[in-house]
Design a protein around this motif. Sequence first.
Motif, short mmCIF file in Angstrom:
data_model
loop_
_atom_site.label_atom_id
_atom_site.label_comp_id
_atom_site.label_asym_id
_atom_site.label_seq_id
_atom_site.Cartn_x
_atom_site.Cartn_y
_atom_site.Cartn_z
N PRO A 1 3.76 33.58 -7.01
CA PRO A 1 4.96 34.27 -7.38
C PRO A 1 6.08 33.22 -8.17
O PRO A 1 6.24 32.24 -7.73
CB PRO A 1 5.44 34.67 -6.09
N ASN A 2 6.45 33.65 -9.31
CA ASN A 2 7.48 33.10 -10.11
C ASN A 2 8.71 33.27 -9.59
O ASN A 2 9.26 34.62 -10.02
CB ASN A 2 7.30 33.00 -11.26
N GLN A 3 9.63 32.50 -9.11
CA GLN A 3 10.82 32.93 -8.19
C GLN A 3 12.01 32.27 -9.02
O GLN A 3 11.76 31.43 -9.56
CB GLN A 3 10.98 32.74 -6.78
N TYR A 4 13.33 32.83 -8.52
CA TYR A 4 14.48 32.47 -9.24
C TYR A 4 15.38 32.44 -7.93
O TYR A 4 15.66 33.24 -7.29
CB TYR A 4 15.08 33.19 -10.36
N LEU A 5 16.14 31.22 -7.75
CA LEU A 5 17.06 31.04 -6.69
C LEU A 5 18.22 30.02 -7.39
O LEU A 5 17.89 28.86 -7.74
CB LEU A 5 16.48 30.43 -5.57
N VAL A 6 19.64 30.42 -7.40
CA VAL A 6 20.52 29.78 -7.75
C VAL A 6 21.03 28.86 -6.76
O VAL A 6 21.05 29.21 -5.66
CB VAL A 6 21.68 30.60 -8.32
N THR B 1 14.55 36.01 -5.99
CA THR B 1 13.89 36.93 -6.72
C THR B 1 12.80 36.78 -7.29
O THR B 1 12.41 35.55 -7.78
CB THR B 1 14.99 37.70 -7.63
N VAL B 2 11.76 37.71 -7.51
CA VAL B 2 10.35 37.70 -8.05
C VAL B 2 10.51 38.62 -9.16
O VAL B 2 10.32 39.83 -9.08
CB VAL B 2 9.31 37.75 -7.06
N ILE C 1 15.55 27.40 -7.17
CA ILE C 1 13.90 27.74 -7.93
C ILE C 1 14.10 28.13 -9.24
O ILE C 1 14.97 28.86 -9.60
CB ILE C 1 13.32 28.51 -7.22
N ARG C 2 13.48 27.55 -10.16
CA ARG C 2 13.15 28.16 -11.60
C ARG C 2 11.92 28.62 -11.66
O ARG C 2 11.14 28.41 -11.10
CB ARG C 2 13.89 27.04 -12.47
N HIS C 3 11.81 29.27 -13.27
CA HIS C 3 10.22 29.66 -13.40
C HIS C 3 9.48 28.35 -13.67
O HIS C 3 9.98 27.30 -14.51
CB HIS C 3 10.47 30.47 -14.76
N PRO C 4 8.41 28.17 -13.49
CA PRO C 4 7.38 27.12 -13.49
C PRO C 4 6.88 26.80 -14.67
O PRO C 4 6.01 25.83 -14.92
CB PRO C 4 6.45 27.35 -12.33
N LEU C 5 7.29 27.71 -15.71
CA LEU C 5 6.73 27.62 -17.19
C LEU C 5 6.64 26.14 -17.78
O LEU C 5 6.05 25.64 -18.38
CB LEU C 5 7.35 28.53 -17.86
#
Length: 480
Positions: A299-304, A210-211, A322-326
């Motif tokens: 795009p900052n994405q998330y994937l478990v 998700t973005v 994928i996690r937030h790149p912050l």
Amino acid sequence: MVDYEAIIIGAGVIGPVIATSFARQGRKVLLIERDWREPDRIVGELMQPSGLRSLRALGMIQAINNIGATPEIGYTIFYEGRKVHINYPSKADVAPTVPLKSCVFDGNDKVLDDDTLSAKDFEDDEFERGASFEHGKFITNLRNIAKAERNVTTLEGTVTRINQDATGVHGVKVKLPNGDIKEVTADLTVACDGIFSKYRKILGEDNVPTVESHFIALKLKNAELPVRNTGHVILGTEFSPILVYQITPEDTRILCAFNGPTLPRDIKGYLRQNVLPNLPQELQPSFEIALKDQVKTHPNQYLVAKQNDIPGYLVVGDALNIRHPLTGGGMTVGLNDVVLLMRLFEKIPTFSNREQVNEALLEFHYERKNLSGVINVLSFALFSLFAANDENLRILQRGCFKYFELGGTAISIPVGFLSGLIPKPFLLTWVFFKVAFYSIYCNFIEKGLIWLPVSIFQIFTILFTAAYVFTPYLYREIFS
């Protein structure tokens, strides 16, 4: 008879590292990449200490040498005219790096002296260090290390199909630059084709990221950094977080968060209005000049992570999780995953024994959660606080900064999570809610007795907000 013991799809950060590690275990490997030219990306430029420790354990730490890399000793956080410096943890406070015997030899786990890095500083400093660099040059170094292994064969082409039947995956079809189709077989096929992976869906059709936000990036030329050799995190109640770190002696990366699923129409206008006025004075001249150049977005994405349960198939790196790149944790998670995989695979003589491989991948799925859970949950929890868009989040943001100002363990433990050196999800939970209660206390002090009824009511709204931004990610990461 298969062509290779392992086929690796993708030669970004993780592909060459896996290929090299497999080759050093004596396995015959094919590394496929659609474009071997030096890539140009705006993420994967700052590596936390735990990522560097993984490269040490794999005998590939010298990939950060001779690319103009900048040593990083920690972070400087700016908030409404105040700042606090956060050092990376002391080496004495974290477990030592344990090398993989098959991968480490001839001093390849030691940083070398070059124009920007000092071997003595990295090896003898009492504190852990990170590094920032130009992504493409780092990738080129990793690829060259892989190419130097006699058990690694490289191929330029686009994988068009994973060959799968009822018994599992058996290899790939590749379209070569001349248009020919080449079919290759292997005992194990590894997909590490990054955040835009085409082949993660083999683990499940719903395995899609998700973005929710974006980074807008500029490259500053000869910028005057307020604090050298630290990552800069610039916070405020009226704008999303801004990251600044040096990637070469001349170039500094600035990443400006935009909290929304779609970018603003006038990106440069947004940067002038929302970012420029909130930068430290030293950075503003170089930022104004950089606005004349091309702006890049990400795009900052998330994937478990989904369990690798298909015989003969492994998904790893950003293709898996994928996690937030912050927090700059992507390479840390991916490289730690490689170290864990290599330790598990050392016990397996051949990947043709798919039952043993599947048992190892099941263990991998659960063992990785300690570190990946901390990095992933922290990345989204901090982004929610740092991009505060309601009053409760702003109170938590102020409280978080004031908590850092306490110093001592109020700094050393959080930066231990951030750097990947304290892989303890439930300790992270304790500390996060400790910060929430400290935020409530600070809110009481700021408002005073006259606002006591409001402050009492906010106890519940602040705790609810803290739980809302933290626990869903923790649950997904730990119990998925």
